[in-house]
Every structure is written in C-alpha cells, then in structure tokens.
Design an enzyme around this catalytic site. Structure first.
Site, PDB file in Angstrom:
ATOM      1  N   ASP A   1       0.856  -1.189   0.000  1.00 42.51           N
ATOM      2  CA  ASP A   1       0.000   0.000   0.000  1.00 42.51           C
ATOM      3  C   ASP A   1       0.887   1.232   0.000  1.00 42.51           C
ATOM      4  O   ASP A   1       1.707   1.423   0.901  1.00 42.51           O
ATOM      5  CB  ASP A   1      -0.894  -0.014   1.244  1.00 42.51           C
ATOM      6  CG  ASP A   1      -1.759   1.232   1.338  1.00 42.51           C
ATOM      7  OD1 ASP A   1      -2.459   1.545   0.358  1.00 42.51           O
ATOM      8  OD2 ASP A   1      -1.719   1.918   2.380  1.00 42.51           O
TER       9      ASP A   1
ATOM     10  N   GLU B   1      -1.939  -1.328  -5.884  1.00 47.09           N
ATOM     11  CA  GLU B   1      -3.168  -0.736  -6.388  1.00 47.09           C
ATOM     12  C   GLU B   1      -2.883  -0.038  -7.700  1.00 47.09           C
ATOM     13  O   GLU B   1      -1.866   0.643  -7.844  1.00 47.09           O
ATOM     14  CB  GLU B   1      -3.721   0.271  -5.379  1.00 47.09           C
ATOM     15  CG  GLU B   1      -4.655  -0.372  -4.395  1.00 47.09           C
ATOM     16  CD  GLU B   1      -5.336   0.656  -3.523  1.00 47.09           C
ATOM     17  OE1 GLU B   1      -6.493   0.449  -3.166  1.00 47.09           O
ATOM     18  OE2 GLU B   1      -4.709   1.677  -3.203  1.00 47.09           O
TER      19      GLU B   1
ATOM     20  N   CYS C   1     -12.949  -1.793  12.540  1.00 47.36           N
ATOM     21  CA  CYS C   1     -14.112  -2.285  11.810  1.00 47.36           C
ATOM     22  C   CYS C   1     -15.380  -2.096  12.643  1.00 47.36           C
ATOM     23  O   CYS C   1     -15.436  -2.499  13.805  1.00 47.36           O
ATOM     24  CB  CYS C   1     -13.927  -3.763  11.460  1.00 47.36           C
ATOM     25  SG  CYS C   1     -15.354  -4.426  10.570  1.00 47.36           S
TER      26      CYS C   1
ATOM     27  N   ASP D   1      -2.898   1.416   7.338  1.00 50.53           N
ATOM     28  CA  ASP D   1      -2.117   1.095   6.133  1.00 50.53           C
ATOM     29  C   ASP D   1      -1.902  -0.417   6.009  1.00 50.53           C
ATOM     30  O   ASP D   1      -1.913  -0.981   4.921  1.00 50.53           O
ATOM     31  CB  ASP D   1      -0.744   1.786   6.172  1.00 50.53           C
ATOM     32  CG  ASP D   1      -0.875   3.293   6.161  1.00 50.53           C
ATOM     33  OD1 ASP D   1      -1.827   3.801   5.538  1.00 50.53           O
ATOM     34  OD2 ASP D   1      -0.038   3.959   6.799  1.00 50.53           O
TER      35      ASP D   1
HETATM   36 ZN   LIG Z   1     -14.502  -6.484  10.012  1.00 48.94          ZN
END
Ligand SMILES: [Zn+2]
Length: 352
Positions: A128, A212, A298, A308
């Site tokens: 990343d 990416e 999350c 990152d």
């Molecule tokens: Zn999750």
C-alpha cells in the site's frame, strides 16, 4: 536531407557533429512522434529543446572503451577519461553522452544473454503506497517516507528569491542559477537513491507483489479548479499534492516492475476497490471504519489494526483473486507482467 542542411546558412552547426549522431537524433524524434500517436502510451507530443537544457547525444557506433585505463574514444572528440562507476560486460551497443548541471556523463548500453530467471523467493505480498508512510507491506514491513524536497524547499525558495533581485543574465544571476540547478540535482539524486535501494530490496524478497492500480498523475492533479469554479479544499490539498509529487511512486512502481521481471517475479496491478475502508477480516466496507489516518477499526467485527496495514492486506487479497480467476467485481484489473511459470509454481499458485 542532412547534406543539404549542412550547407544552409542557419544550420551550418550541423557540420560540427558526426553524421551518426545526427541520424540517431532523427531516430529519437521518429520514436517520440510515434509514441505521441500511440494511444497506449502516456507520452505527449515531443517539445522543442533549447540548447543548454538536457543536452545529450548518442553514438550508435565508432566509439571505443578502454576500461583498464578508464577512457573512451568518441568520434570527432577523441580519447576522454571517465570516472568508472561499474565494469562493463557483454557486447557494447551504443554510448550516450549527456550533460546535467555542468557535469558530463556517459552511459553505455550492452547486450548479454540472459536465461529465464526463477525467483528465489516464493512469497507474495501486497503493498500500500501512502502519504503518511511511503509504503506498507502486508507482511508487516514498511518504508518510511523521504521528503527530500520538503527539507530542501526553504533553501530553494531562498535562492530563488535572491535570483529575482539580480539583473537577469548578469554574472551573479548566473551563479545563483547554477546553485539552484545543483540543489535540484541533489534532491533528484537523493530520491533516486532512495527509490532504487527500496525497490531492489523488496523485489529480492518477494516473487509477486500486488499494488493498487492508481493513476499517480490523477492523485496529484491540481485541486485549484478554474477561476469561475474554484476547487474545494484547495488549501487542504495543497500540502498532499506536493507530498505525492515528492514521493515518486510512479517511478517506484516502474522500478519494481522491471526488477521483479529480471528476477522471474511479477508485479500485479489490482483495482483500488475501497482498500482503505474495507475490513481485511470480514470485508465490511464503510468510511466510518477509518476514524483517523493511522487507525482502522471495523464497525462490524471490531478488528482494530493499523490502517495502512489493513489496506496492504486487502491489496494482497485482491492480488490472490486476480491470480485465481480475475473475479474481484471489476473488469479493469490488469496483469502487468507475464510471470515465469516456474516461479508461479514455486509460489504455490496453480497454473491456469
Ligand atoms: Zn470487520
């Protein structure tokens, strides 16, 4: 047409140069124009060059290299000493002479037989590229940023201000201009060194790297907008833009790609599908997952890790998906380099 041009009053200077150099320059022009019309190439139309800026020329033949005595023979110039940076192997193909900030350089292209390399490593890693850190790897490794330009920026601004106070083209103005050029070159060298050291190290350690597929030129596009329709967050973006330009990711990717290919590995470009907002454990994607630059939490499963690192894990997963079947919800992924089959097997990835 060279023969005629050599006798025309405005172009008699052409007589000073060996014909082969002139022919080679026309070949470069031909290539540049062909590239400009190639839709796949990002290059624009070639620009006219001013004498004194990026001066260079190439001898396709007629030169000699005496490595033991560190000297080269250049037609119409003669024997010249050089400081040897490395030994030459293989058949010498051509020699390019260039000037940068008052120094002359030669680079020699050679040709040698190379077998199909097999990458010594079997690992695959996601990488990343970010603003806070230069890069974060999915194996936990990271590369800190190098702000060669930021550090030297003040010095540069100071010199440029001083230059505006001098009479243009005066002796003092010229001295300052040379200083500015040397500083620019120093910055470029530091960045060059940084990128090469890191791209060499990680291309040795990992056979397959997923990145990416970001257009770096898009990321650094001006945020200022037009006069009638000024862009939002102009101030906020002024900083990151400069950082992005300073990082050299485009060049870093280019280096990774060819260095991996040399060693029998490959660079995989994956589409940038919310890798910074998506949970690498449960797949829940939401802007709230990323509360700060540093931290990812999350909202669904509670995974709390470095942001990152989370992105690098997502990129690695996207890379696996590309290799497995290309099934990642987007059609615009691309495989940049055909891998050597042996290294795919070594990496435990079945042949398709
Ligand atoms: Zn999750």
């Amino acid at each position: 047409m060279f023969l005629a041009w050599k006798h025309e009053e405005q172009t008699t200077f052409l007589r000073e140069a060996p014909s082969q150099i002139l022919q080679q320059s026309l070949k470069f022009l031909d290539k540049a124009i062909a590239d400009a019309f190639d839709k796949k190439s990002p290059k624009g139309f070639p620009r006219f060059k001013k004498k004194g800026t990026s001066d260079s020329f190439r001898y396709p033949q007629g030169f000699k290299v005496d490595q033991n005595n560190s000297r080269v023979f250049l037609p119409k110039i003669g024997w010249i000493r050089y400081r040897k940076s490395r030994s030459l192997t293989g058949e010498l193909k051509n020699i390019t002479v260039s000037r940068s900030s008052g120094k002359w350089y030669i680079s020699i292209q050679t040709e040698t037989e190379a077998g199909s390399p097999v990458h010594p490593s079997a690992s695959m890693v996601g990488i990343d590229l970010g603003v806070a850190k230069f890069a974060k790897l999915s194996d936990g490794g990271e590369i800190l940023r190098l702000n060669s330009f930021r550090k030297q920026e003040k010095k540069l601004a100071h010199l440029q201000r001083k230059m505006t106070k001098k009479v243009k083209f005066s002796q003092n103005w010229k001295k300052l201009k040379a200083k500015v050029q040397r500083l620019h070159q120093k910055i470029a060298h530091v960045r060059h060194d940084f990128l090469h050291k890191h791209s060499t190290a990680i291309s040795k350690n990992h056979a397959i790297m997923a990145v990416e597929d970001l257009e770096v030129s898009h990321m650094s596009k001006s945020a200022s907008g037009t006069r009638d329709n000024p862009g939002r967050n102009v101030r906020a973006k002024a900083g990151p833009n400069k950082s992005i330009l300073d990082q050299g990711w485009g060049e870093f990717r280019r280096q990774l790609e060819y260095k991996l290919a040399w060693r029998g590995g490959m660079l995989l470009a994956v589409p940038p599908a919310y890798s910074s907002q998506k949970c690498s454990r449960c797949g829940h994607a939401h802007p709230d997952n990323r509360k700060t630059q540093e931290l990812f939490r999350c909202q669904q499963c509670g995974l709390t890790i470095n942001a990152d690192y989370n992105a690098a894990l997502n990129i690695l997963a996207a890379g696996h998906a590309v290799l497995a079947c290309g099934e990642i919800g987007s059609q615009n992924y691309s495989v940049k380099q055909e891998p050597a089959e042996a290294s795919l097997e070594a990496a435990g990835i079945p042949r398709l």
